[in-house]
Enzyme design. Structure first.
Site, PDB file in Angstrom:
ATOM      1  N   SER A 139      17.318  48.073  20.656  1.00 55.60           N
ATOM      2  CA  SER A 139      17.146  49.001  21.776  1.00 55.60           C
ATOM      3  C   SER A 139      16.826  48.201  23.023  1.00 55.60           C
ATOM      4  O   SER A 139      15.840  47.459  23.049  1.00 55.60           O
ATOM      5  CB  SER A 139      15.981  49.953  21.512  1.00 55.60           C
ATOM      6  OG  SER A 139      16.260  50.715  20.373  1.00 55.60           O
ATOM      7  N   ARG A 194       5.044  49.230  21.575  1.00 58.11           N
ATOM      8  CA  ARG A 194       5.637  47.964  22.043  1.00 58.11           C
ATOM      9  C   ARG A 194       4.688  47.149  22.921  1.00 58.11           C
ATOM     10  O   ARG A 194       5.101  46.472  23.869  1.00 58.11           O
ATOM     11  CB  ARG A 194       6.959  48.234  22.799  1.00 58.11           C
ATOM     12  CG  ARG A 194       8.000  48.971  21.999  1.00 58.11           C
ATOM     13  CD  ARG A 194       8.462  48.236  20.749  1.00 58.11           C
ATOM     14  NE  ARG A 194       9.344  49.108  19.982  1.00 58.11           N
ATOM     15  CZ  ARG A 194       8.940  49.853  18.947  1.00 58.11           C
ATOM     16  NH1 ARG A 194       7.683  49.794  18.509  1.00 58.11           N
ATOM     17  NH2 ARG A 194       9.781  50.644  18.315  1.00 58.11           N
ATOM     18  N   GLU A 245      12.804  47.013  27.097  1.00 54.82           N
ATOM     19  CA  GLU A 245      11.971  46.585  25.964  1.00 54.82           C
ATOM     20  C   GLU A 245      12.202  45.090  25.750  1.00 54.82           C
ATOM     21  O   GLU A 245      11.308  44.334  25.422  1.00 54.82           O
ATOM     22  CB  GLU A 245      12.395  47.366  24.708  1.00 54.82           C
ATOM     23  CG  GLU A 245      11.647  46.932  23.467  1.00 54.82           C
ATOM     24  CD  GLU A 245      11.946  47.800  22.257  1.00 54.82           C
ATOM     25  OE1 GLU A 245      12.099  49.034  22.394  1.00 54.82           O
ATOM     26  OE2 GLU A 245      12.033  47.233  21.161  1.00 54.82           O
TER      27      GLU A 245
END
Ligand SMILES: Cc1cc2nc3c(=O)[nH]c(=O)nc-3n(C[C@H](O)[C@H](O)[C@H](O)COP(=O)(O)OP(=O)(O)OC[C@H]3O[C@@H](n4cnc5c(N)ncnc54)[C@H](O)[C@@H]3O)c2cc1C
Length: 303
Positions: A226, A176, A296
């Site tokens: 998420s 990420r 995230e």
């Protein structure tokens, strides 16, 4: 230069449907939360994007680059400045084993185009609801695959408004993370290097992954997927579930009962509701397990 002067400059570059004022960002994020943005620009071409950026830099106002807003929370007070949404750059081209797509192309449409051409390697991306640019910036991934595995290069606009082509190595992709965020780059095009495969096998694999998503994820509620990054050595969803937080609610936002890693907009949530749930989850998991959950999802704007 103030925002009013910038609006005049931008309206001479852009068509009417490429610029919106005081636009509610809840209409542009998958979470369906977010207050108004002073100026939202959705340019149809790379050239217009560069001209817009030139004016925005010259005006020295805050700006933000977005794709489909599928990993984004805009706070309820909205965003003072300019948001550039890249979904107008949505072409997808096939060149032998390569797929070349605009930074604003839908990632799932790009994966489907690969399927149509019997190209394998992009199946993992078919259920990720963002753009190609957002996926490169985030090094999006799922079910054992990630953008890093298939990307050959990305063309970006740098801080000097120069177009630069970065190789996979130069993009410095990891979980990420990418150089796109580190260097404030704007991804305008990316090339994925795939392999010739069997159409039916690629299709069956994509369908299998999408079935798994439907089984495990609360896809019938707005969310950003998420909410938290995977902390080293743990799974965020498991930590949250083991903290007894499934179903925890603040206003209209809730930790999903189906998948604890997802905060969902259960019932007309505000960004405040979502952020309150996030804060409570972070605090509880830290108190119980000593693990820090980092979001995230990207958070911008003002209260
Ligand atoms: C139901 C659901 C399931 C999801 N499943 C997954 C999954 O399996 N795996 C996964 O990795 N993610 C998943 N996500 C999260 C999200 O789809 C990805 O992070 C996606 O890559 C974000 O793309 P976007 O275009 O929506 O980016 P946005 O949300 O608009 O932006 C995200 C970040 O990328 C930056 N950005 C966007 N476009 C560009 C660009 N052209 N140039 C430079 N920077 C840019 C933004 O500045 C921001 O920092 C899911 C989300 C939802 C809602």
């Amino acid at each position: 230069m103030n925002l009013e002067e910038l609006k005049i400059k931008l309206s001479s570059i852009l068509d009417e449907d490429e610029i919106k004022y005081n636009e509610p960002m809840k209409n542009h994020t998958s979470f369906k939360v977010g207050g108004p943005c002073d100026i939202l620009v959705i340019p149809k071409t790379k050239e217009k994007l560069i001209l817009t950026l030139k004016e925005v830099y010259a005006a020295n106002v805050p700006y933000f680059i977005m794709g489909k807003g599928s990993n984004l929370i805009v706070k309820d007070g909205g965003f003072r400045g300019v948001i550039l949404k890249l979904t107008g750059l949505d072409y997808i081209l096939i060149r032998d084993n390569k797929v070349i797509a605009g930074g604003g192309a839908s990632l799932s449409n790009t994966a489907r185009e690969a399927l149509t051409n019997s190209l394998k390697g992009m199946e993992f991306a078919s259920g990720i609801p963002g753009t190609v640019g957002g996926a490169v910036a985030m090094n999006a991934g799922a079910y054992g695959g990630e953008i890093k595995d298939i990307i050959e290069w990305a063309e970006c606009i740098d801080q000097n408004l120069k177009l630069v082509k970065l190789s996979k190595e130069e993009l410095d992709l990891s979980y990420r993370h990418s150089k796109v965020h580190d260097d404030n780059l704007v991804v305008v095009e990316a090339c994925f290097n795939l392999e010739k495969g069997n159409y039916d096998e690629i299709k069956a694999y994509m369908e299998d992954l999408n079935r798994r998503r439907i089984d495990k994820q609360p896809l019938n509620y707005p969310s950003a997927g998420s909410t938290f990054k995977r902390p080293p050595g743990y799974f965020a969803g498991k930590l949250i579930e083991d903290s007894g937080l499934k179903g925890y609610r603040c206003g209209g936002a809730m930790v999903s009962e189906k998948h604890a890693g997802f905060v969902i907009n259960y019932d007309n949530a505000t960004a405040r509701d979502v952020l309150d749930v996030i804060k409570h989850v972070q605090k509880t998991v830290y108190e119980k397990f000593g693990v820090t959950l980092e979001t995230e999802v990207k958070i911008i704007g003002e209260e």
